[in-house]
Each structure stands twice: as structure tokens, then as C-alpha cells.
Design a protein around this motif. Structure first.
Motif, PDB file in Angstrom:
ATOM      1  N   TYR A  14       0.823  -1.205   0.000  1.00  0.00           N
ATOM      2  CA  TYR A  14       0.000   0.000   0.000  1.00  0.00           C
ATOM      3  C   TYR A  14       0.857   1.255   0.000  1.00  0.00           C
ATOM      4  O   TYR A  14       0.531   2.237  -0.680  1.00  0.00           O
ATOM      5  CB  TYR A  14      -0.951   0.008   1.190  1.00  0.00           C
ATOM      6  N   SER A  15       1.953   1.257   0.746  1.00  0.00           N
ATOM      7  CA  SER A  15       2.824   2.428   0.783  1.00  0.00           C
ATOM      8  C   SER A  15       3.419   2.712  -0.594  1.00  0.00           C
ATOM      9  O   SER A  15       3.436   3.873  -1.044  1.00  0.00           O
ATOM     10  CB  SER A  15       3.945   2.215   1.804  1.00  0.00           C
ATOM     11  N   LEU A  16       3.896   1.675  -1.259  1.00  0.00           N
ATOM     12  CA  LEU A  16       4.463   1.872  -2.596  1.00  0.00           C
ATOM     13  C   LEU A  16       3.397   2.366  -3.572  1.00  0.00           C
ATOM     14  O   LEU A  16       3.677   3.196  -4.443  1.00  0.00           O
ATOM     15  CB  LEU A  16       5.090   0.570  -3.094  1.00  0.00           C
ATOM     16  N   PHE A  17       2.172   1.853  -3.423  1.00  0.00           N
ATOM     17  CA  PHE A  17       1.071   2.333  -4.265  1.00  0.00           C
ATOM     18  C   PHE A  17       0.813   3.810  -4.010  1.00  0.00           C
ATOM     19  O   PHE A  17       0.617   4.591  -4.955  1.00  0.00           O
ATOM     20  CB  PHE A  17      -0.187   1.523  -3.989  1.00  0.00           C
ATOM     21  N   CYS A  18       0.805   4.211  -2.749  1.00  0.00           N
ATOM     22  CA  CYS A  18       0.573   5.619  -2.406  1.00  0.00           C
ATOM     23  C   CYS A  18       1.630   6.521  -3.030  1.00  0.00           C
ATOM     24  O   CYS A  18       1.317   7.588  -3.571  1.00  0.00           O
ATOM     25  CB  CYS A  18       0.560   5.799  -0.888  1.00  0.00           C
ATOM     26  N   HIS A  19       2.876   6.095  -2.938  1.00  0.00           N
ATOM     27  CA  HIS A  19       3.949   6.910  -3.500  1.00  0.00           C
ATOM     28  C   HIS A  19       3.865   6.976  -5.027  1.00  0.00           C
ATOM     29  O   HIS A  19       4.157   8.022  -5.627  1.00  0.00           O
ATOM     30  CB  HIS A  19       5.308   6.343  -3.076  1.00  0.00           C
ATOM     31  N   ALA A  20       3.449   5.879  -5.649  1.00  0.00           N
ATOM     32  CA  ALA A  20       3.367   5.848  -7.106  1.00  0.00           C
ATOM     33  C   ALA A  20       2.137   6.570  -7.633  1.00  0.00           C
ATOM     34  O   ALA A  20       2.208   7.269  -8.654  1.00  0.00           O
ATOM     35  CB  ALA A  20       3.369   4.399  -7.594  1.00  0.00           C
ATOM     36  N   TYR A  21       0.999   6.437  -6.954  1.00  0.00           N
ATOM     37  CA  TYR A  21      -0.258   6.980  -7.468  1.00  0.00           C
ATOM     38  C   TYR A  21      -0.596   8.345  -6.871  1.00  0.00           C
ATOM     39  O   TYR A  21      -0.945   9.278  -7.605  1.00  0.00           O
ATOM     40  CB  TYR A  21      -1.392   5.997  -7.182  1.00  0.00           C
ATOM     41  N   TYR A  22      -0.502   8.451  -5.549  1.00  0.00           N
ATOM     42  CA  TYR A  22      -0.873   9.697  -4.879  1.00  0.00           C
ATOM     43  C   TYR A  22       0.306  10.658  -4.714  1.00  0.00           C
ATOM     44  O   TYR A  22       0.094  11.821  -4.353  1.00  0.00           O
ATOM     45  CB  TYR A  22      -1.451   9.404  -3.492  1.00  0.00           C
ATOM     46  N   ARG A  23       1.522  10.146  -4.930  1.00  0.00           N
ATOM     47  CA  ARG A  23       2.733  10.937  -4.656  1.00  0.00           C
ATOM     48  C   ARG A  23       2.736  11.400  -3.194  1.00  0.00           C
ATOM     49  O   ARG A  23       3.039  12.547  -2.880  1.00  0.00           O
ATOM     50  CB  ARG A  23       2.821  12.149  -5.589  1.00  0.00           C
ATOM     51  N   ASP A  24       2.365  10.479  -2.321  1.00  0.00           N
ATOM     52  CA  ASP A  24       2.203  10.819  -0.911  1.00  0.00           C
ATOM     53  C   ASP A  24       2.432   9.570  -0.070  1.00  0.00           C
ATOM     54  O   ASP A  24       2.394   8.443  -0.585  1.00  0.00           O
ATOM     55  CB  ASP A  24       0.789  11.365  -0.681  1.00  0.00           C
ATOM     56  N   SER A  25       2.664   9.771   1.217  1.00  0.00           N
ATOM     57  CA  SER A  25       2.821   8.660   2.146  1.00  0.00           C
ATOM     58  C   SER A  25       1.467   8.291   2.751  1.00  0.00           C
ATOM     59  O   SER A  25       0.562   9.120   2.792  1.00  0.00           O
ATOM     60  CB  SER A  25       3.787   9.037   3.274  1.00  0.00           C
ATOM     61  N   PRO A  26       1.314   7.068   3.226  1.00  0.00           N
ATOM     62  CA  PRO A  26       0.058   6.696   3.879  1.00  0.00           C
ATOM     63  C   PRO A  26      -0.168   7.496   5.156  1.00  0.00           C
ATOM     64  O   PRO A  26       0.781   7.802   5.883  1.00  0.00           O
ATOM     65  CB  PRO A  26       0.255   5.205   4.210  1.00  0.00           C
ATOM     66  N   GLY A  27      -1.413   7.840   5.424  1.00  0.00           N
ATOM     67  CA  GLY A  27      -1.750   8.470   6.689  1.00  0.00           C
ATOM     68  C   GLY A  27      -1.897   7.423   7.780  1.00  0.00           C
ATOM     69  O   GLY A  27      -1.853   6.210   7.512  1.00  0.00           O
ATOM     70  N   GLY A  28      -2.079   7.866   9.002  1.00  0.00           N
ATOM     71  CA  GLY A  28      -2.176   6.946  10.118  1.00  0.00           C
ATOM     72  C   GLY A  28      -3.356   5.998  10.007  1.00  0.00           C
ATOM     73  O   GLY A  28      -3.224   4.796  10.264  1.00  0.00           O
ATOM     74  N   LEU A  29      -4.534   6.521   9.629  1.00  0.00           N
ATOM     75  CA  LEU A  29      -5.716   5.676   9.500  1.00  0.00           C
ATOM     76  C   LEU A  29      -5.525   4.635   8.405  1.00  0.00           C
ATOM     77  O   LEU A  29      -5.907   3.472   8.560  1.00  0.00           O
ATOM     78  CB  LEU A  29      -6.942   6.535   9.209  1.00  0.00           C
ATOM     79  N   GLU A  30      -4.911   5.041   7.298  1.00  0.00           N
ATOM     80  CA  GLU A  30      -4.666   4.108   6.204  1.00  0.00           C
ATOM     81  C   GLU A  30      -3.681   3.017   6.615  1.00  0.00           C
ATOM     82  O   GLU A  30      -3.880   1.831   6.300  1.00  0.00           O
ATOM     83  CB  GLU A  30      -4.108   4.856   4.993  1.00  0.00           C
ATOM     84  N   ALA A  31      -2.615   3.422   7.303  1.00  0.00           N
ATOM     85  CA  ALA A  31      -1.612   2.447   7.745  1.00  0.00           C
ATOM     86  C   ALA A  31      -2.233   1.438   8.702  1.00  0.00           C
ATOM     87  O   ALA A  31      -1.984   0.233   8.609  1.00  0.00           O
ATOM     88  CB  ALA A  31      -0.437   3.165   8.410  1.00  0.00           C
ATOM     89  N   PHE A  32      -3.057   1.935   9.629  1.00  0.00           N
ATOM     90  CA  PHE A  32      -3.731   1.030  10.550  1.00  0.00           C
ATOM     91  C   PHE A  32      -4.676   0.101   9.794  1.00  0.00           C
ATOM     92  O   PHE A  32      -4.736  -1.109  10.065  1.00  0.00           O
ATOM     93  CB  PHE A  32      -4.513   1.826  11.595  1.00  0.00           C
ATOM     94  N   ALA A  33      -5.427   0.655   8.834  1.00  0.00           N
ATOM     95  CA  ALA A  33      -6.409  -0.141   8.090  1.00  0.00           C
ATOM     96  C   ALA A  33      -5.737  -1.255   7.301  1.00  0.00           C
ATOM     97  O   ALA A  33      -6.211  -2.397   7.302  1.00  0.00           O
ATOM     98  CB  ALA A  33      -7.210   0.764   7.154  1.00  0.00           C
ATOM     99  N   VAL A  34      -4.640  -0.954   6.625  1.00  0.00           N
ATOM    100  CA  VAL A  34      -3.999  -1.974   5.795  1.00  0.00           C
ATOM    101  C   VAL A  34      -3.359  -3.056   6.643  1.00  0.00           C
ATOM    102  O   VAL A  34      -3.413  -4.247   6.305  1.00  0.00           O
ATOM    103  CB  VAL A  34      -2.977  -1.342   4.824  1.00  0.00           C
ATOM    104  N   VAL A  35      -2.757  -2.690   7.761  1.00  0.00           N
ATOM    105  CA  VAL A  35      -2.130  -3.694   8.634  1.00  0.00           C
ATOM    106  C   VAL A  35      -3.196  -4.551   9.316  1.00  0.00           C
ATOM    107  O   VAL A  35      -3.079  -5.783   9.374  1.00  0.00           O
ATOM    108  CB  VAL A  35      -1.216  -3.014   9.676  1.00  0.00           C
ATOM    109  N   PHE A  36      -4.239  -3.900   9.835  1.00  0.00           N
ATOM    110  CA  PHE A  36      -5.320  -4.646  10.488  1.00  0.00           C
ATOM    111  C   PHE A  36      -5.983  -5.606   9.511  1.00  0.00           C
ATOM    112  O   PHE A  36      -6.211  -6.787   9.815  1.00  0.00           O
ATOM    113  CB  PHE A  36      -6.341  -3.680  11.069  1.00  0.00           C
ATOM    114  N   ALA A  37      -6.300  -5.106   8.306  1.00  0.00           N
ATOM    115  CA  ALA A  37      -6.979  -5.949   7.315  1.00  0.00           C
ATOM    116  C   ALA A  37      -6.088  -7.098   6.849  1.00  0.00           C
ATOM    117  O   ALA A  37      -6.583  -8.182   6.540  1.00  0.00           O
ATOM    118  CB  ALA A  37      -7.400  -5.097   6.116  1.00  0.00           C
ATOM    119  N   SER A  38      -4.788  -6.873   6.814  1.00  0.00           N
ATOM    120  CA  SER A  38      -3.875  -7.904   6.328  1.00  0.00           C
ATOM    121  C   SER A  38      -3.791  -9.106   7.269  1.00  0.00           C
ATOM    122  O   SER A  38      -3.429 -10.204   6.839  1.00  0.00           O
ATOM    123  CB  SER A  38      -2.475  -7.317   6.111  1.00  0.00           C
TER     124      SER A  38
END
Length: 207
Positions: A14-38
Motif C-alpha cells: 500500500y505504501s508503494l502504491f501511495c507513493h506511485a499513485y498519490y505521490r504521498d505517504s500513507p496516513g495513520g488511518l490508512e496504515a492502521f487499516a492496511v495492517v489490520f486488514a492484512s
């Protein structure tokens, strides 16, 4: 695949996707969501199988594509409703990557493609080959943790163990590069809370 390996893979993807698509780093809620869901498929199926004996193995409804896809869509729609579409996407990335990762992991470890693990309630003909005794979730988890420790710190660790160790280091560096999401938001929340407390104390003394 081990739960922490799923978390590492989900965050990195998800982080690499954010950097490639959004040109941005994941926010806290996103980081929590991806780790929890994984790790959520294991949090659903492992206790139900090992602790309560609902399923014969720890690959059931939580790992089923027939459950994972609707759940990801529902969470995505809910997140969009609350103006957090990226959090919904992060959840879907983490959850949906878990399924093929377990298939690939089984092939790497056992040289066997077990597609049945994502097809519950269908294709359960191989379930008995992977069944565990219902010894309790904590007991079974620590047994597997001991096996992982032996594999990783043996005199001759496998290539797979070394690759995952390298992936762990890369994920840690990437997380720091992203600004340590979740930890960053937690620290800021504590800081704001302390500042608010100081303001309230100051106001009460000035009256």
C-alpha cells in the motif's frame, strides 16, 4: 504465511502504491487499516478453528474470496461515505493480498498450490490434510511461533526466512520514511491532549 509477514507485505504494497499513485505517504488511518486488514483473515479463522472447533482448519470464511470481496467493497463504500476513501482502499489492499499470499506461501514451503484455502465453503477435499488439534488458539500460536523462531535463527536458515528478514528491514525503513504513521498520529494526539490540559489548568488559575 505468518501474520506479521502479511502485515509487512500489506503495508509495503500500500505504501508503494501511495507513493506511485498519490505521490504521498500513507496516513495513520490508512496504515492502521492496511495492517489490520492484512491479518484479519487469520484473526477470524484461526480462533474459530483452534479455540472453538467451528472449522477443521484455519482457512475458512475469513480466507474465502466469497467473503473477502463483498467485505472489502462494503468497507470501501462505508469509508467513502465518511470521506475516507483511501482508508477503504487500504483495507481492501491488506485483506485481498492476504489470500493469494497464503497460496503462494504454501507453494514455496510445500511445493503445492492449495487454491482450496480461498474457496470456502467449496473445495474442502484437502481440509483433513491440514487439520490441527483444537488445543486452543494461544497454545497453537506459540507452537507455531516457536517453529518460526527455530527456522529463522537456525544455523542454516532457509532462503525464504532470509528473504522475509530482509523484507522486514525494508518495511521498517519504509515506515520511517513515511513518517512513522500511526505512531506519528498517536504522539500528536498525546501532545494536543497535554496542551489542552495545560490550557485548562492555566484558565482555571487565572479566574
Amino acid at each position: 504465511m505468518w501474520p506479521w509477514e502479511h502485515a509487512i507485505m500489506g503495508y509495503v504494497a500500500y505504501s508503494l502504491f501511495c507513493h506511485a499513485y498519490y505521490r504521498d505517504s500513507p496516513g495513520g488511518l490508512e496504515a492502521f487499516a492496511v495492517v489490520f486488514a492484512s491479518v484479519l483473515p487469520d484473526l477470524i479463522d484461526k480462533p474459530l478453528a483452534w479455540e472453538f472447533g467451528v472449522f477443521e482448519v484455519g482457512y475458512a470464511i475469513g480466507h474465502s474470496i466469497f467473503f473477502a470481496v463483498p467485505l472489502s467493497i462494503a468497507v470501501g463504500a462505508l469509508a467513502r461515505t465518511y470521506g475516507r476513501p483511501r482508508a477503504g482502499l487500504a483495507f481492501a489492499v491488506g485483506y485481498l493480498l492476504h489470500l493469494p499470499a497464503d497460496i503462494v506461501d504454501g507453494y514455496v514451503r510445500d511445493d503445492h498450490l492449495s487454491f482450496w484455502i480461498v474457496l470456502w465453503p467449496f473445495r474442502q477435499d484437502e481440509v483433513h490434510l491440514h487439520a490441527h488439534e483444537h488445543t486452543g488458539f494461544a497454545d497453537q500460536f506459540f507452537v507455531l511461533l516457536g517453529t518460526y523462531h527455530q527456522e529463522l535463527f537456525s544455523d542454516d536458515p532457509s532462503t525464504y526466512a532470509l528473504v522475509m528478514l530482509g523484507a522486514t528491514g525494508f518495511a521498517a525503513l519504509l515506515w520511517l520514511y513515511d513518517g512513522a504513521p500511526v505512531l506519528r498520529e498517536s504522539v500528536l494526539a498525546v501532545k494536543r491532549g497535554l496542551e489542552r490540559s495545560v490550557e485548562l489548568v492555566t484558565d482555571s488559575r487565572s479566574r
